[in-house]
Design an enzyme around this catalytic site. Structure first.
Site, PDB file in Angstrom:
ATOM      1  N   GLY A 538       0.809  -1.211   0.000  1.00  0.00           N
ATOM      2  CA  GLY A 538       0.000   0.000   0.000  1.00  0.00           C
ATOM      3  C   GLY A 538       0.837   1.253   0.000  1.00  0.00           C
ATOM      4  O   GLY A 538       2.067   1.216   0.048  1.00  0.00           O
ATOM      5  N   GLY A 540       1.030   4.673   2.100  1.00  0.00           N
ATOM      6  CA  GLY A 540       0.521   5.322   3.308  1.00  0.00           C
ATOM      7  C   GLY A 540       0.606   6.823   3.178  1.00  0.00           C
ATOM      8  O   GLY A 540       0.812   7.351   2.090  1.00  0.00           O
ATOM      9  N   PHE A 542       2.866   8.939   3.951  1.00  0.00           N
ATOM     10  CA  PHE A 542       4.079   9.584   3.454  1.00  0.00           C
ATOM     11  C   PHE A 542       5.058   8.618   2.791  1.00  0.00           C
ATOM     12  O   PHE A 542       6.248   8.810   2.796  1.00  0.00           O
ATOM     13  CB  PHE A 542       4.762  10.402   4.559  1.00  0.00           C
ATOM     14  CG  PHE A 542       5.280   9.604   5.719  1.00  0.00           C
ATOM     15  CD1 PHE A 542       6.627   9.265   5.772  1.00  0.00           C
ATOM     16  CD2 PHE A 542       4.455   9.211   6.756  1.00  0.00           C
ATOM     17  CE1 PHE A 542       7.133   8.541   6.845  1.00  0.00           C
ATOM     18  CE2 PHE A 542       4.961   8.494   7.829  1.00  0.00           C
ATOM     19  CZ  PHE A 542       6.300   8.159   7.882  1.00  0.00           C
ATOM     20  N   GLY A 543       4.559   7.529   2.245  1.00  0.00           N
ATOM     21  CA  GLY A 543       5.475   6.636   1.545  1.00  0.00           C
ATOM     22  C   GLY A 543       4.840   5.291   1.298  1.00  0.00           C
ATOM     23  O   GLY A 543       3.625   5.137   1.342  1.00  0.00           O
ATOM     24  N   LYS A 544       5.732   4.312   1.054  1.00  0.00           N
ATOM     25  CA  LYS A 544       5.232   2.983   0.734  1.00  0.00           C
ATOM     26  C   LYS A 544       5.032   2.154   1.987  1.00  0.00           C
ATOM     27  O   LYS A 544       5.745   2.321   2.971  1.00  0.00           O
ATOM     28  CB  LYS A 544       6.208   2.270  -0.189  1.00  0.00           C
ATOM     29  CG  LYS A 544       6.245   2.867  -1.568  1.00  0.00           C
ATOM     30  CD  LYS A 544       7.347   2.237  -2.401  1.00  0.00           C
ATOM     31  CE  LYS A 544       7.346   2.843  -3.803  1.00  0.00           C
ATOM     32  NZ  LYS A 544       8.588   2.554  -4.523  1.00  0.00           N
ATOM     33  N   VAL A 545       4.098   1.234   1.908  1.00  0.00           N
ATOM     34  CA  VAL A 545       3.874   0.321   3.026  1.00  0.00           C
ATOM     35  C   VAL A 545       4.215  -1.094   2.565  1.00  0.00           C
ATOM     36  O   VAL A 545       3.732  -1.546   1.528  1.00  0.00           O
ATOM     37  CB  VAL A 545       2.410   0.371   3.515  1.00  0.00           C
ATOM     38  CG1 VAL A 545       2.238  -0.548   4.716  1.00  0.00           C
ATOM     39  CG2 VAL A 545       2.016   1.785   3.882  1.00  0.00           C
ATOM     40  N   LYS A 559       5.993   0.961   7.248  1.00  0.00           N
ATOM     41  CA  LYS A 559       5.726   2.173   6.475  1.00  0.00           C
ATOM     42  C   LYS A 559       7.039   2.922   6.312  1.00  0.00           C
ATOM     43  O   LYS A 559       7.640   3.359   7.294  1.00  0.00           O
ATOM     44  CB  LYS A 559       4.718   3.012   7.258  1.00  0.00           C
ATOM     45  CG  LYS A 559       4.054   4.099   6.493  1.00  0.00           C
ATOM     46  CD  LYS A 559       2.748   4.464   7.193  1.00  0.00           C
ATOM     47  CE  LYS A 559       2.660   5.925   7.522  1.00  0.00           C
ATOM     48  NZ  LYS A 559       1.474   6.270   8.289  1.00  0.00           N
ATOM     49  N   ASP A 655      -9.135  12.883   9.798  1.00  0.00           N
ATOM     50  CA  ASP A 655      -9.318  12.231   8.503  1.00  0.00           C
ATOM     51  C   ASP A 655     -10.024  10.900   8.694  1.00  0.00           C
ATOM     52  O   ASP A 655      -9.532   9.854   8.295  1.00  0.00           O
ATOM     53  CB  ASP A 655      -7.990  12.051   7.782  1.00  0.00           C
ATOM     54  CG  ASP A 655      -8.193  11.798   6.287  1.00  0.00           C
ATOM     55  OD1 ASP A 655      -9.288  12.122   5.781  1.00  0.00           O
ATOM     56  OD2 ASP A 655      -7.275  11.281   5.644  1.00  0.00           O
TER      57      ASP A 655
END
Ligand SMILES: *[C@@H]1O[C@H](CO)[C@@H](O)[C@H](O)[C@H]1NC(C)=O
Ligand SMILES: *[C@@H]1O[C@H](CO)[C@@H](O)[C@H](O)[C@H]1NC(C)=O
Ligand SMILES: *[C@@H]1O[C@H](CO)[C@@H](O)[C@H](O)[C@H]1NC(C)=O
Ligand SMILES: *[C@@H]1O[C@H](CO)[C@@H](O)[C@H](O)[C@H]1NC(C)=O
Ligand SMILES: *[C@@H]1O[C@H](CO)[C@@H](O)[C@H](O)[C@H]1NC(C)=O
Ligand SMILES: *[C@@H]1O[C@H](CO)[C@@H](O)[C@H](O)[C@H]1NC(C)=O
Ligand SMILES: *[C@@H]1O[C@H](CO)[C@@H](O)[C@H](O)[C@H]1NC(C)=O
Ligand SMILES: *[C@@H]1O[C@H](CO)[C@@H](O)[C@H](O)[C@H]1NC(C)=O
Ligand SMILES: *[C@@H]1O[C@H](CO)[C@@H](O)[C@H](O)[C@H]1NC(C)=O
Ligand SMILES: *[C@@H]1O[C@H](CO)[C@@H](O)[C@H](O)[C@H]1NC(C)=O
Ligand SMILES: *[C@@H]1O[C@H](CO)[C@@H](O)[C@H](O)[C@H]1NC(C)=O
Length: 863
Positions: A538, A540, A542-545, A559, A655
């Site tokens: 995924g 997230g 502020f970056g990749k998970v 993350k 959010d």
């Protein structure tokens, strides 16, 4: 009000039956012993002013042990003494104390599982025995502290008198030559006999000789009051904790404190050491509305080990009412009637401010589903007595475990459940955050490129200094969230966010890792197969998970931030700061973090069932049942309610949306994605001005207009989620006719026109009980009110959802003017919350006043 004398006398009699008279027992401690040992340390005084002495002269042999110093100090330790020093046993070792032969003794064992020189407490399993009684067996302080999310563990036992006058306390490593035993502090203190024979709940012909048994203290709660340190106890150096973490659901009742002019007067048969004045002068009652009280049980749920007998000691003291038969209630323990028609005034001889206590014994057996690990204590108004007020009261609650027939008290180590995510192979594909495929389908991305920024900077959390907590009580409030004697209900499923003292990496101090575990980049690379693209699950905030495996089998979501982003650093630290302090069953758990070079990496629990969104629409997954959806909504509401009111500061998630609600392998909802944070305004302000952030479709219109953030913005977004769950459609769908694009607007307009039925998800339409639906829609509509002030608090949203679930699962239950009632409940709950939220200095007056105002004579006319 007609008073029934017959009932009254039988009541008095039955109460004498259990409350035995203590004055007959000579409890004065002629030979009082007090050994307070700092194991492996020297003589020293702790933060509370208690003196601790070295342990070496009590050890029968110095051969099999060594002393050690902890490598790191967890910030939640109450004092460096005795926790920073330890004695480590390589094989069986015994402490010997010469004690008076007439008295019971407390034994308190203190453990701080961390790294000591060469010794890693993770490998330590051991047993502790005292004169033939097994206190602990195969005990892992490390696992226990992870499961309870506490840095240190205290175990308290009450030993029967030792006739030989010699107490042997023996530590034995469980696996010879490979595991070690350790202990940081030992207390052996004489105490009066405070136990007596008790009949078993539901088995009036069976009694249990508690005075001949060794007991372990499981919980000691100052109900409706605050943390009481050992130094403020009434002579028995006990610690009392806040009860609120153990309350069931959102039904918190009302807390109150005795007026200054009410003196707590101990009767002759109740020595002051039974419990301090602070316990008796605060209480929790059900609340002022009799209709609501009739409909719920004020319930505490406590985690215990199965297959033991427990003694529940309930402390009572009336300081609000003054007559018999005004407040009469039934007491249930584990759903069995332990006491009918409890009337504290009757027990106290019609005297206000006179404490009484009652003991109940119950055997908790392991049921087939492995659910036998909870003890429920519940109170409900006793309708048959026709009391003046339908209400109940409790001032203090102690739970003791009684040794079994083998003289054993040890239970299994608790399981830190989320850390041991056992997702099946086909569930492996799903995890933390929004998955890639999911991201593509997300409406935010689809609607317009221009709003992508909102989607990316997904979350913002704001602190508002919460009025509820007293400034001076910082120590007690922080401690009251770390109960020593067991886990909070929610605690058992949160993961071990706590310092493992990971070897002095400099970034720990610079970034303030707080309570969270530190990982090296090497460990992360190993876990993710060097950030293999195939492990990406995924994107997230502020970056990749990535999916990863740590500790040889624990699945985690990792993350990894985009390097060198200024914003990233801030979010990274915020998320660590925030999440490492928040522990809740319905918030996603941060396991640890890694910062090396440019890398900023966060490690979370793996959520086997992905996001709520992907269970609702555009999905291959089977549709969730209505009950499942309700449970998920309730879980989410609990998580948010905790954010708003449970933590030290009010936290606004900012959010709330279906992709930020994750589901674990059992479909338990967890709120996720905490990114940016801001320290909120001062006490007098009620909102924070910020740049508008959030996700379109969920965004609070008032917040958008006025750029002022309150927790009601979360309520709005959650209202949208409720409709998303009900209708199973995207919150924004630009392919639909204009008036239908926004789910919030469309649902509101359908509700107005009375056509809401037509937009409900076809899969569940048939299952929903109409009363339940009404209640659900009502609260969702209220949550979408234009003005924040008109929206309910998260607490009443939660309350109403639970009520809706009740209507769904028990449609033939109490249907007394359901709508009116839900409405009342809503108003009442709001009142209750506002009482609770007032400053401490106002509480006693205002709550009493409100209590008197609302408790009206009509209360009894309900039936
Ligand atoms: C209890 O013991 C103390 C001292 O041993 C003695 O002074 C007192 O009279 C005793 N009380 C009773 C009720 O036996
Ligand atoms: C202690 O052992 C555990 C379990 O193997 C390990 O995860 C941890 O890193 C060790 N701690 C230290 C400081 O070596
Ligand atoms: C305590 O230990 C001593 C020697 O270590 C032993 O002689 C004594 O019998 C033990 N007492 C009990 C009650 O186990
Ligand atoms: C443990 O170690 C001792 C000495 O090193 C040895 O005598 C003993 O046999 C060992 N015990 C086991 C169970 O391995
Ligand atoms: C403990 O007692 C002291 C002295 O009476 C008091 O100042 C302090 O506030 C008490 N602490 C708590 C947490 O009640
Ligand atoms: C305590 O004072 C309040 C008013 O301050 C009064 O209403 C109440 O009756 C008094 N209680 C007692 C027991 O005197
Ligand atoms: C409790 O007792 C039952 C029946 O003896 C047994 O099957 C079960 O394993 C026990 N549970 C624990 C946790 O010891
Ligand atoms: C008590 O009853 C409730 C509701 O029926 C149930 O959820 C709970 O598990 C029961 N508690 C115990 C300890 O049996
Ligand atoms: C309160 O608890 C008792 C015992 O579990 C149960 O029988 C009763 O239905 C409960 N009442 C309510 C209103 O939940
Ligand atoms: C606790 O242990 C004592 C001594 O072994 C025994 O007499 C007593 O019956 C035990 N208690 C229970 C509840 O089995
Ligand atoms: C000791 O505890 C660990 C962790 O809870 C468990 O895995 C192990 O099976 C236990 N060993 C024994 C002999 O009970």
């Amino acid at each position: 009000m007609i008073f029934n004398t017959h009932d009254f006398f039988s009541l008095i009699l039955s109460s004498f039956f259990i409350i035995t008279v203590h004055s007959s027992r000579n409890t004065s401690l002629s030979n009082s012993d007090s050994f307070v040992l700092s194991c492996g340390g020297g003589s020293a005084t702790d933060a509370d002013g208690r003196n601790w002495v070295p342990d070496s002269k009590f050890l029968t042999s110095s051969k099999n042990s060594m002393t050690a110093t902890a490598q790191s100090q967890d910030p939640s330790l109450p004092s460096t003494i005795p926790y920073m020093n330890a004695r480590i046993f390589t094989s069986e070792s015994t402490y010997k104390f010469s004690v008076s032969s007439k008295n019971r003794h407390w034994i308190r064992l203190h453990f701080y599982p961390t790294s000591y020189n060469d010794f890693n407490s993770s490998y330590s399993y051991f047993s502790v025995t005292a004169n033939g009684f097994t206190l602990l067996k195969n005990f892992s302080a490390s696992i226990t502290s992870q499961a309870l999310t506490q840095a240190y563990i205290i175990r308290e036992f009450s030993l029967t008198p030792i006739h030989s006058g010699s107490l042997n306390l023996t530590f034995t490593p469980s696996i010879p030559n490979s595991s070690l035993a350790f202990v940081n502090g030992i207390e052996v203190i004489s105490m009066p006999e405070i136990f007596q024979s008790i009949t078993m709940v539901e088995f009036s012909d069976t009694s249990i000789e508690v005075e001949d048994s060794v007991l372990q203290t499981m919980f000691r709660l100052n109900v409706g009051g605050q943390y009481i340190p050992a130094t403020n106890d009434s002579g028995l150096s006990r610690t009392w904790y806040d009860d609120s973490p153990y309350l069931f659901g959102a039904a918190l009742g009302v807390t109150s404190e005795a007026d200054k002019n009410v003196t707590i007067q101990y009767p002759d048969n109740l020595p002051k050491y039974i419990a301090p004045v602070d316990v008796y002068s605060t209480a929790r009652t059900m609340g002022p509305n009799p209709k609501i009280n009739l409909d719920y049980n004020l319930t505490w749920v406590l985690q215990v080990d199965p297959n033991f007998t427990y003694v529940a000691r309930l402390h009572f003291c009336e300081f609000e009412i003054s007559k018999i038969n005004e407040r009469v209630f039934d007491i249930f323990i584990n759903n069995q009637t332990a006491q009918e028609s409890a009337d504290v005034m009757a027990w106290a001889d019609s005297k206000q401010g006179v404490p009484v206590y009652k003991d109940f014994a119950i055997y908790v057996c392991d049921d087939l589903n492995g659910n036998g690990n909870e003890l429920w204590v519940a109170l409900h108004p006793s309708v048959s007595m026709k009391p003046e007020f339908y209400d109940a009261i409790l001032n203090g609650l102690e739970i003791f475990k009684v040794n079994d027939t083998n003289g054993n008290l040890a239970g299994p180590n608790p399981v830190p459940s989320t850390l041991q995510g056992k997702a099946g192979p086909e569930q492996e594909r799903r995890s933390f955050g929004s998955s890639l495929s999911n991201k593509r389908a997300t409406v935010i991305g689809g609607v317009a490129g221009g709003v992508a920024g909102f989607g990316l900077v997904a979350v913002m959390i704001v602190f508002i200094k919460h009025k509820k907590r007293k400034a001076g009580g910082s120590k007690s409030t922080s401690l009251s969230w770390l109960p020593i004697y067991g886990s909070m209900r929610s605690g058992t499923t949160t993961s071990g966010i706590f310092a493992k003292g990971g070897g002095g990496n400099s970034c720990i101090s610079t970034l303030g890792f707080g309570l969270c575990r530190h990982f090296s980049l090497g460990e992360i690379k190993l876990a993710t197969n060097n950030f293999d693209e195939s492990q990406i699950i995924g994107l997230g905030g502020f970056g990749k998970v990535y999916r990863g495996i740590i500790d040889g089998g624990t699945k985690v979501a990792i993350k990894r931030s985009i390097p060198c982003s200024e914003q990233g650093v801030h979010e990274f630290q915020t998320e660590i700061d925030l999440l490492s302090k928040l522990r809740h069953r319905h918030l996603v758990s941060l396991i640890g973090a890694c910062e090396e070079g440019d890398e900023m990496i966060l490690i979370y629990d793996y959520m086997a069932n992905g996001t709520l969104r992907e269970h609702l629409y555009n999905t291959n997954r089977p549709p969730l049942s209505w009950n499942q959806r309700l449970e998920i909504c309730i879980g989410t509401a609990r998580g948010l309610h905790y954010l708003h009111t449970g933590a030290k500061h009010t936290i606004i998630h900012r959010d709330v949306k279906a992709t930020n609600i994750l589901l674990d392998e059992k479909l338990v909802a967890k709120v996720s994605d905490f990114g940016l944070s801001k320290i909120g305004p001062t006490l007098s302000q009620t909102h924070v001005s910020t740049v508008v952030k959030g996700s379109f479709g969920y965004l609070d219109p008032e917040y958008f207009r006025r750029q002022q953030l309150t927790e009601k913005s979360d309520v709005y977004s959650f209202g949208v989620v409720l409709f998303e769950v009900l209708c199973a459609r995207p919150v924004l769908n630009s392919s639909l006719p204009r008036e239908q694009v926004s789910l919030a607007d469309w649902a509101l307009s359908c509700h107005k026109k009375g056509t809401l039925g037509s937009i409900i998800d076809q899969h569940i339409k048939g299952e929903i009980n109409p009363d339940c639906l009404n209640n659900f829609v009502e609260i969702a509509v209220k949550s979408l009110s234009n003005r924040g002030i008109d929206r309910p608090s998260m607490g009443s949203v939660l309350w109403n959802l639970e009520y809706a679930l009740q209507l769904q699962s028990n449609p033939d239950g109490p249907k007394v003017v359901a709508e009116q009632k839900a409405n009342d409940a809503f108003i009442l709950h709001t009142t209750l919350l506002s009482i609770e939220e007032q400053g401490e200095e106002e509480t006693d007056n205002s709550s009493n006043e409100i209590f008197r105002k609302i408790v009206n004579p009509q209360g009894g006319s309900m039936c």
